[in-house]
Scaffold this motif. Structure first.
Motif, mmCIF file in Angstrom:
data_model
loop_
_atom_site.group_PDB
_atom_site.id
_atom_site.type_symbol
_atom_site.label_atom_id
_atom_site.label_comp_id
_atom_site.label_asym_id
_atom_site.label_seq_id
_atom_site.Cartn_x
_atom_site.Cartn_y
_atom_site.Cartn_z
ATOM 1 N N VAL A 60 -6.163 14.513 6.165
ATOM 2 C CA VAL A 60 -6.058 13.352 5.289
ATOM 3 C C VAL A 60 -5.502 12.164 6.084
ATOM 4 N N GLN A 61 -6.155 11.034 5.927
ATOM 5 C CA GLN A 61 -5.676 9.800 6.554
ATOM 6 C C GLN A 61 -5.588 8.696 5.512
ATOM 7 N N VAL A 62 -4.531 7.937 5.595
ATOM 8 C CA VAL A 62 -4.321 6.802 4.708
ATOM 9 C C VAL A 62 -4.224 5.558 5.581
ATOM 10 N N VAL A 63 -5.066 4.581 5.300
ATOM 11 C CA VAL A 63 -5.129 3.396 6.158
ATOM 12 C C VAL A 63 -5.075 2.141 5.298
ATOM 13 N N GLU A 64 -4.067 1.308 5.570
ATOM 14 C CA GLU A 64 -3.937 0.036 4.856
ATOM 15 C C GLU A 64 -4.513 -1.090 5.700
ATOM 16 N N ARG A 85 7.535 12.303 -5.131
ATOM 17 C CA ARG A 85 7.111 12.726 -3.794
ATOM 18 C C ARG A 85 5.679 12.295 -3.537
ATOM 19 N N TYR A 86 5.460 11.842 -2.326
ATOM 20 C CA TYR A 86 4.123 11.547 -1.846
ATOM 21 C C TYR A 86 3.919 12.311 -0.541
ATOM 22 N N ASP A 87 2.724 12.842 -0.359
ATOM 23 C CA ASP A 87 2.476 13.695 0.802
ATOM 24 C C ASP A 87 1.839 12.962 1.970
ATOM 25 N N TYR A 88 1.150 11.885 1.697
ATOM 26 C CA TYR A 88 0.390 11.209 2.741
ATOM 27 C C TYR A 88 0.739 9.724 2.735
ATOM 28 N N TRP A 89 1.075 9.220 3.913
ATOM 29 C CA TRP A 89 1.506 7.831 4.041
ATOM 30 C C TRP A 89 0.670 7.121 5.093
ATOM 31 N N GLY A 90 0.401 5.851 4.824
ATOM 32 C CA GLY A 90 -0.209 5.028 5.843
ATOM 33 C C GLY A 90 0.841 4.397 6.730
ATOM 34 N N ARG A 91 0.373 3.688 7.747
ATOM 35 C CA ARG A 91 1.303 3.068 8.690
ATOM 36 C C ARG A 91 1.762 1.694 8.239
ATOM 37 N N GLY A 92 1.100 1.132 7.275
ATOM 38 C CA GLY A 92 1.559 -0.126 6.717
ATOM 39 C C GLY A 92 0.827 -1.342 7.244
ATOM 40 N N THR A 93 0.976 -2.410 6.491
ATOM 41 C CA THR A 93 0.432 -3.702 6.884
ATOM 42 C C THR A 93 1.448 -4.776 6.518
ATOM 43 N N GLN A 94 1.564 -5.780 7.377
ATOM 44 C CA GLN A 94 2.628 -6.765 7.218
ATOM 45 C C GLN A 94 2.162 -7.948 6.375
ATOM 46 N N SER A 127 -0.369 -13.717 6.910
ATOM 47 C CA SER A 127 0.646 -14.738 6.706
ATOM 48 C C SER A 127 0.076 -15.813 5.795
ATOM 49 N N VAL A 128 0.761 -16.073 4.688
ATOM 50 C CA VAL A 128 0.289 -17.049 3.721
ATOM 51 C C VAL A 128 1.441 -17.930 3.282
ATOM 52 N N GLN A 129 1.086 -18.981 2.566
ATOM 53 C CA GLN A 129 2.105 -19.871 2.016
ATOM 54 C C GLN A 129 2.441 -19.455 0.582
ATOM 55 N N PRO A 130 3.614 -19.845 0.113
ATOM 56 C CA PRO A 130 3.965 -19.520 -1.279
ATOM 57 C C PRO A 130 2.898 -20.015 -2.250
ATOM 58 N N GLY A 131 2.621 -19.182 -3.244
ATOM 59 C CA GLY A 131 1.609 -19.511 -4.242
ATOM 60 C C GLY A 131 0.219 -18.992 -3.910
ATOM 61 N N GLU A 132 0.020 -18.591 -2.682
ATOM 62 C CA GLU A 132 -1.297 -18.091 -2.284
ATOM 63 C C GLU A 132 -1.443 -16.605 -2.624
ATOM 64 N N SER A 133 -2.613 -16.071 -2.293
ATOM 65 C CA SER A 133 -2.930 -14.688 -2.652
ATOM 66 C C SER A 133 -3.362 -13.890 -1.439
ATOM 67 N N LEU A 134 -3.204 -12.596 -1.566
ATOM 68 C CA LEU A 134 -3.719 -11.645 -0.582
ATOM 69 C C LEU A 134 -4.191 -10.409 -1.331
ATOM 70 N N ARG A 135 -5.145 -9.722 -0.737
ATOM 71 C CA ARG A 135 -5.554 -8.441 -1.282
ATOM 72 C C ARG A 135 -5.417 -7.382 -0.201
ATOM 73 N N LEU A 136 -4.599 -6.400 -0.485
ATOM 74 C CA LEU A 136 -4.431 -5.269 0.422
ATOM 75 C C LEU A 136 -5.365 -4.134 -0.002
ATOM 76 N N SER A 137 -5.827 -3.398 0.983
ATOM 77 C CA SER A 137 -6.677 -2.236 0.721
ATOM 78 C C SER A 137 -6.011 -0.983 1.268
ATOM 79 N N CYS A 138 -6.221 0.087 0.566
ATOM 80 C CA CYS A 138 -5.710 1.399 0.992
ATOM 81 C C CYS A 138 -6.889 2.371 0.914
ATOM 82 N N VAL A 139 -7.347 2.795 2.075
ATOM 83 C CA VAL A 139 -8.454 3.741 2.134
ATOM 84 C C VAL A 139 -7.906 5.130 2.438
ATOM 85 N N VAL A 140 -8.342 6.083 1.651
ATOM 86 C CA VAL A 140 -7.878 7.465 1.839
ATOM 87 C C VAL A 140 -9.060 8.322 2.261
#
Length: 127
Positions: A2-6, A113-122, A11-24
């Motif tokens: 199992v792999q989890v990838v974010e 408890r969670y069994d599988y973790w991704g490495r993260g995205t900043q 980097s954005v300014q206040p009020g802006e948007s981002l969409r994160l993805s998590c693929v398992v």
């Protein structure tokens, strides 16, 4: 395996948007519950959201600090869970990770408890 990838941080300014993805990869999405977490500088880990599995009808919970601004969605066909973050604030800055746990029985949030973790995205929110 199992792999989890974010992905999707940036980097954005206040009020802006981002969409994160998590693929398992490597496990059936139907039985998965997915949590999004973040680590802000000098703060403890915070649970941003929890999305339960099919047996619990994919119910959703959000942390109080993001409720109304962040939205989680799930695309099982793409093995992906999205975290749409709108109206971002400087206090949303941090490392974001998703985590997964699988069970054919009901997984109801919050989960201990969670069994599988991704490495993260900043994510950086700054003017």
């Amino acid at each position: 395996q199992v792999q989890v990838v974010e992905s999707g941080g940036g980097s954005v300014q206040p009020g802006e948007s981002l969409r994160l993805s998590c693929v398992v990869h490597g496990i059936s999405m139907d039985d998965l519950a997915i949590g999004w977490f973040r680590w802000a500088p000098r703060k403890e880990r915070e649970e941003v959201s929890c999305l339960s599995n099919r047996e619990d009808k994919y119910s959703l919970t959000y942390g109080a600090s993001v409720k109304g601004r962040f939205t989680v969605s799930r695309d099982n066909a793409r093995s992906t869970v999205y975290l749409q973050m709108n109206d971002l604030k400087p206090e949303d800055t941090g490392a974001y990770s998703c985590a997964a746990v699988s069970n054919h029985r009901k997984l109801r949030c919050p989960l201990q408890r969670y069994d599988y973790w991704g490495r993260g995205t900043q994510v950086v929110v700054s003017s």
